[in-house]
Design an enzyme around this catalytic site. Structure first.
Site, short mmCIF file in Angstrom:
data_model
loop_
_atom_site.label_atom_id
_atom_site.label_comp_id
_atom_site.label_asym_id
_atom_site.label_seq_id
_atom_site.Cartn_x
_atom_site.Cartn_y
_atom_site.Cartn_z
N HIS A 53 0.76 -1.10 0.17
CA HIS A 53 -0.05 0.10 -0.07
C HIS A 53 0.84 1.28 -0.11
CE1 HIS A 53 -3.97 -1.96 1.58
NE2 HIS A 53 -3.31 -2.84 0.82
N GLU A 55 0.86 4.08 1.74
CA GLU A 55 1.57 4.59 2.90
C GLU A 55 2.44 3.55 3.53
OE1 GLU A 55 -3.08 5.42 2.71
OE2 GLU A 55 -1.49 3.77 2.31
N CYS A 83 -6.00 2.51 5.55
CA CYS A 83 -6.84 1.17 5.84
C CYS A 83 -6.15 0.75 7.23
CB CYS A 83 -6.45 0.39 4.82
SG CYS A 83 -4.94 -0.41 4.85
#
Length: 160
Positions: A53, A55, A83
């Site tokens: 992801h 991040e 998330c």
């Protein structure tokens, strides 16, 4: 850079992930002392890595950049509300602040619904969709706590 410029940067990263075919519509940067020290765009599909992801990649890159696993005083800018996994990464890295553009409802509308993960986290392990079992063996020699004892006794450990 201003906050708007940083948000524009993560939105451009998110769009680049989509147009390049590298991943989903997510981008992130980590800023420390007014400088971007880590960038990330979603690469789940191109790297066949469900943890790739934006991040998480930005946090990994930032930690490499400063040579430390903590990002004290840093701000994580993300194109979307992180998330549960990315939020966990931010907490483990000890970022000071998270700023995001779209929220989880916007992600859900685009087909990225992680509400079930938030729900699963609240459940007891034996009530989760993925069978989760605590292994216990009464046989002599089984010691699930051995690694923790070694850790507690280690005098030169690096706490995190």
């Amino acid at each position: 850079m201003t906050e708007r410029e940083l948000i524009d940067t993560v939105l451009r990263l998110a769009c680049a992930a989509v147009t390049s075919g590298r991943g989903g519509p997510f981008g992130a940067v980590v800023v420390l002392d007014g400088r971007i020290i880590g960038r990330g765009e979603n690469r789940v599909t191109s790297e066949n890595d469900p943890t790739a992801h934006a991040e998480v990649i930005a946090v990994r890159n930032a930690c490499r950049e400063i040579g430390h696993f903590e990002l004290l005083g840093a701000v994580l800018y993300a194109s979307c509300e992180p998330c549960p996994m990315c939020l966990g990464a931010a907490y483990w890295a000890r970022v000071e602040k998270i700023v995001f553009a779209a929220d989880r409802a916007d992600a859900t509308a685009a087909g990225f619904d992680d509400a079930f993960i938030y729900d699963e986290i609240l459940r007891r392990p034996d009530q989760r969709r993925i069978e989760t079992v605590a292994y216990r063996d009464p046989a002599p020699g089984f010691d699930a706590l051995a690694p923790f004892r070694l850790w507690r006794e280690k005098e030169d450990k690096i706490r995190y």
